[in-house]
Every structure is written in C-alpha cells, then in structure tokens.
Design an enzyme around this catalytic site. Sequence first.
Site, PDB file in Angstrom:
ATOM      1  N   GLU A 259      46.230  44.109  54.864  1.00 14.62           N
ATOM      2  CA  GLU A 259      47.557  44.137  55.133  1.00 14.62           C
ATOM      3  C   GLU A 259      48.352  44.856  54.236  1.00 14.62           C
ATOM      4  OE1 GLU A 259      49.352  40.157  52.513  1.00 14.62           O
ATOM      5  OE2 GLU A 259      47.478  40.707  51.746  1.00 14.62           O
TER       6      GLU A 259
ATOM      7  N   GLU B  32      46.468  47.808  51.734  1.00 10.90           N
ATOM      8  CA  GLU B  32      45.773  46.945  51.073  1.00 10.90           C
ATOM      9  C   GLU B  32      44.198  46.850  51.733  1.00 10.90           C
ATOM     10  OE1 GLU B  32      46.638  42.935  48.970  1.00 10.90           O
ATOM     11  OE2 GLU B  32      48.240  44.057  48.019  1.00 10.90           O
TER      12      GLU B  32
ATOM     13  N   GLU C 253      39.266  34.630  58.402  1.00 11.01           N
ATOM     14  CA  GLU C 253      38.759  36.318  58.772  1.00 11.01           C
ATOM     15  C   GLU C 253      36.735  36.375  58.003  1.00 11.01           C
ATOM     16  OE1 GLU C 253      40.913  39.427  57.499  1.00 11.01           O
ATOM     17  OE2 GLU C 253      40.629  38.577  55.443  1.00 11.01           O
TER      18      GLU C 253
ATOM     19  N   ASN D  25      52.389  45.520  52.205  1.00 10.10           N
ATOM     20  CA  ASN D  25      53.507  44.780  51.642  1.00 10.10           C
ATOM     21  C   ASN D  25      54.149  45.507  51.678  1.00 10.10           C
ATOM     22  OD1 ASN D  25      51.359  42.607  49.806  1.00 10.10           O
ATOM     23  ND2 ASN D  25      50.230  43.559  49.662  1.00 10.10           N
TER      24      ASN D  25
ATOM     25  N   ARG E 263      56.840  46.510  50.266  1.00 10.28           N
ATOM     26  CA  ARG E 263      58.070  45.961  48.586  1.00 10.28           C
ATOM     27  C   ARG E 263      56.683  46.630  47.706  1.00 10.28           C
ATOM     28  NH1 ARG E 263      54.606  43.061  46.397  1.00 10.28           N
ATOM     29  NH2 ARG E 263      53.817  40.897  47.629  1.00 10.28           N
TER      30      ARG E 263
ATOM     31  N   HIS F 267      42.417  34.911  44.108  1.00  2.51           N
ATOM     32  CA  HIS F 267      43.137  35.141  45.208  1.00  2.51           C
ATOM     33  C   HIS F 267      43.988  35.895  44.664  1.00  2.51           C
ATOM     34  CE1 HIS F 267      40.190  33.761  47.624  1.00  2.51           C
ATOM     35  NE2 HIS F 267      40.609  32.187  48.103  1.00  2.51           N
TER      36      HIS F 267
ATOM     37  N   LYS G 136      49.831  38.901  59.560  1.00  2.00           N
ATOM     38  CA  LYS G 136      48.959  39.655  59.170  1.00  2.00           C
ATOM     39  C   LYS G 136      48.336  39.782  60.735  1.00  2.00           C
ATOM     40  CE  LYS G 136      48.338  38.089  54.487  1.00  2.00           C
ATOM     41  NZ  LYS G 136      49.640  37.787  53.819  1.00  2.00           N
TER      42      LYS G 136
END
Length: 665
Positions: free
Chosen positions: A277, A264, A189, A279, A281, A224, A116
């Site tokens: 980030e 995202e 962050e 993903n 997939r 999360h 990330k």
Amino acid sequence: MITNLLVANRGEIARRVFRTCRALGIATTAVHSDPDAGAPHVREADAAVRLPGAAPADTYLRGDLIVRAALDAGADAVHPGYGFLSEDAGFAQAVLDAGLTWVGPPPAAIAAMGSKTAAKRLIAQAGVPVLDALVEPAEADLPLLVKAAAGGGGRGMRVVRSLAELPGEIEAAKAEAAKAFGSDEVFCERYLPTGRHVEVQLMADAHGTVWAVGDRDCSLQRRHQKVIEEAPAPGIPDAVRTALHAAAVSAARAIGYVGAGTAEFLLAEDGRFHFLEMNTRLQVEHPVTEAVTGLDLVALQLAVAEGEKLPAAPPPTNGCAIEARLYAENPAHDHRPATGILHRFELTVPHEEFGGTLRLDSGVENGSTITPHYDAMLAKVIAWAPTRAAAARRLADAVARARLHGPTTNRELLARALRHPAFLEGRLHTGFLAEHAADLTAPDDKGAARAALAAALADAAERRTPLPSGWRNLPSQSQVKRYRATDGGELEVRYRLTRDGLRADDHPDTELVEHEHTPESVTLRHGTIRRTYRVARYGPDVFVETPDGTTALTVVPRFPDPAAQTEPGALLAPMPGTVIRVAAAVGDTVTAGQPLLFLEAMKMEHRVVAPADGTLVELRATPGRQVELGTLLAVVKPSVVKPSVVKPSVVKPSVVKPTAVAQEA
C-alpha cells in the site's frame, strides 16, 4: 508563504510539527477535544481551538469543525499529521476549497490510494509487483490475511489458517472496518508469516522531482501494528534495495504524487518483494529517516506546499537509527491498553558532546492522564549510532532506564527485543515477536520478589518512629506485606529486624544495608552483590526502579473490603469503554474463550470472553453502553465446580483479548 499553520491532530505529531514551525518562524494553531484541553500540544501552540466532546468522531474526525477552526484562528494552512483525517481526500479538498494551503498530497492522489484493492490494480499497471487480492481463496492459498480496503493500522485485519474460519473472520473484519473507516470493503491476500515489512520514504514536489529517501524495516509488529522500526533496512542486497526504491518512485509517479508519503512492501525470504500500500502522509516512524539523512521531513513538506522545488537528489544515509514505540499497555494480559495518571515520565537524553544522539517524540509529560478515547502510544524513542549494534544498545538502555510511573507499558518487551540475539543478527520478519514471545515476555520472578522486598523496606523506613518498624525487645513474628504485580499475581514479603539489620525471611542471602535505608532508596545485598533500588509511591501504587527496569506493584490491603469482592465467573470491564456488540444471551451455554461481548476503547476493539465452560447467567452489557473500569459486565456459572486450590501467585483477572489496533501501522 505559510504564516500560521493549524495541525489537525493531537499528541506527539502535533508537537513534532510545531517544533519545526518554531524553527521556521511560522505561527501555530492547535485543536483539541475536551479531554485534551490541558495537553502539552495545546499549551505549546500560539493559539488553540476547542472541538467540543471527547470521542474522535465528535472532535478530531470532524473536518468541518477543523476547517472552521483554521479560518477563525487566522491560520492559512493545515497539516493533517497522521491518523484521523490525514488520508481523507474529502477533508483535503475541503481545506483547499476554504482557500487554505493543504500540507499534503493532492486529493486525487489520496483518493487513488484510498482503497487498497484499487491501489493494487493501479500500481500493477505501473509495472510494480503486487500481492493479488484473492477472489475465491482455495486451500492452497492458506494462510490468508483478511484486510480492510479503506484503512490500516491493524483494524479490520485477520489472519486465517483454515477455510472454515474464513466466513466468520470476513464478517468480523467487515464490521470493524465499517466502524473505523466508513467502508466495510475487505479483501483477502496470501499471508507470508516470515516476510519482512520494508518501506520506502518518498518526497515529491510539484515540479516532477520524486525522491526515494532511503528505506526502513518495520517488521517487528504485534497484531499487525509496528513496534520497532529502523533505517536503513538491514541485510538487503544492493540490487534488491535499488529495485525497491525504483518501484516506490514508479508508484508515486503513477498517481502524480506530491509531498511526503511512503510505499510499503512485503519482502519474501527469496528476495522478491510485493507492493502492499501507499500511505499518503507522514509516517509515525519518519524520525529514523531524519536521523540517518539529516533531513527535516516536516520542513520539506512545508516547502513543497509553498511550491518550492526539491534538489535533484536526497542526501545519502549515514549510520543506523532505530525507533521504539512506547505504549501504555499490559503485556501480561495480551497487551491490553492501560489508562490512568502518568505520575512520572522522564527519559534522559545524553549530551551531544558525548556522542549521544537520542530523540524523544512524545505527547505526554509528568501528570498526563491516559484516557480511553485515543490510541495508547505514549512516545517514540529514537537512537542513532554509526552502527546498528550501537544504536540498538543505546536505545535498549534508554528505554530500560526511563522513569515511568503510572499505567503499565511495553517498556520491558522493547528492551528485551532490542537485546535479543536474533534481532541483533538481523533475523527479522513480521512474526518475530510471536516467535520469541517466551523470551520477550517471561516474568522475572526473582527480580519481582526483590523489588517487593525493597518496596516493603522503603515503606518501613517511611513509617519509622524513634524505633524502626518491626523492632521488638524479644524475638517475635516477622513483619508481613503483600503486593499485587501487573500480571495479577501476589507477592508476599516477610522481614525481621535482627542484630545485623533488617533481613528478609525468604531471602537468606539478602540483607539490607542499613545506612542506606530510606523511603526513596533501598540498597540490598545479594551475596556479594549490592543493588540500589529507587522507590516511589502514589497511594497504593509502588514503583521500584533498578538499572534493568521498573517493577510496578500495588499494595494489597491487610483487610480487604468485602464489598469489593466479586463472585466466581464475574467478568469486569478491563478499562473504560463502550459496548459495541454482544455475542451471547442469558441462558446460553458457553465455552472457555468464547467471545461474549465486544468493547471499544483507545481506538481498539476488545473481546470479553468466557473464563470457563458454563452458562451465561447474567449479562449487563447492551450495545452503546458506556462502562467504567471494573464495571460488572457478565457472569458465567461454571458447568463443573472443582475444588479450589489456593495459589498466591496466580490470582489473575478474566482474560480480555484485543483483536486489532487502530494506531497507524
């Protein structure tokens, strides 16, 4: 051209990919661990290859075994699904090196987004706004979010609200990340507690075409982990939506992306957004995008892998789709994952001619066993409708009416969230479930009491001889039955057979309608209102259904086994699992809520905490030990023994608090 596809995954995503393969005429190959030998995805494949063992590290995470399985079975392509090896660049390269087709992005793109922190730097260079990783957080940066750099799904993630907590939470996150992802790199962050989690579905081919296939809101999260997702994301101004899509496309182009993926973002209240980030997939929540576009994203993945070119632009979105993730877990105990036999799993899908568009993606069926080896998601239920309100209503009703007999689930939380005024008004943010926890998890004491009454009367009907249970020639004592609810509290039912039928002593306004009194169905009259309850029993476990949902109860034996009693302060394993570390020693003085040891089960880490202030007098847990449900782990002797107060409804087990969830978020 792909002729035989191996899915390097399990459960509902394997079944989902197989469904598209059948439609396209592609043969299928499954892989399975020993606990999954009889799983639905194994039976539905044309061929299946055993991966010896049970733990993910020995089976679904063994890339070498999966590549060998594909070659042995005659597969010529591999689809990774999501989770497990789906974002492992080394696995993708191994598939290609074996001469197989990889249904996913290039290994270099996976590697570029694998960290990330590195991804943030790369995406920032493309002009996309990011939340900077904080090297030396200050008081002004609070609250903070500690995140694992190499993974997701809530693992290695901690919210920190004071700098004093930061060192300990970083160490805990590093330990969890190292075990989950093979890297202990973490970063900090800023945490935006009222931000929205919005993502853009991407699809790209090898000819330079990159689609932004609409967007999704995934803000309803617990620890999360996404719980409810929808497409399109509601209430976003057109200018912001256009900018989000453009940023996602820029991110994909920056790394030469090919295939399906998701960018995202965190959307602030002021409309500003930041890249989180990518993903690399297919996402768990991809069905909502399929529902509003009419696309088959898996079919597009296969077409791109075969070298086909995408059309210039994707189709527009139509209507609204919402997805609810159904988990085997106990909301009454901090959503602790649940295991056991799923005796019944039924969800009615309305006929298309009546306008019903309801989809079920599931890896389980009647009789499936929910084991501690894998994540706790049972199924995804997806509803589409022309409007958001109609989709929410349809989905809430479908979830509430589902027949789920077995481990406890989050079904009631989902139905309540979908019906909550704040949700229906679109007031979404990542703290939604925590903010409205009182409304979403409040016990329905009256409903539970009536369900227990229905269970008792159904049991009386089952044991009926020529004379009804409880019949006396002269007035006598009431019949008494006791049940334990999922929150650990006990419910007592007292009823008598009167001239007017069976009547509950504690419910003077409730009587049984005698002619509908059977072991499977009980009709109760509450004043002028009649309700019918369906009752099913599996050993001591009883499930009572109404249109509003299902109440799970366990019969309390009249004469408890003395050997089953435990001493005060005893901590029992809440589920089968593995002790991964201990945090105290015999003789230590401990405080209520202090972690004593950590278990890993169902891809989650669980804290076992001290139930009260006192001394740890016994510890039977050692790292690496496999424990079964109910195993004695430790004993804490309270420092001050207070006189006990008998409260029948508050008999609860020790608290076990999960710290993170491994299922893909």
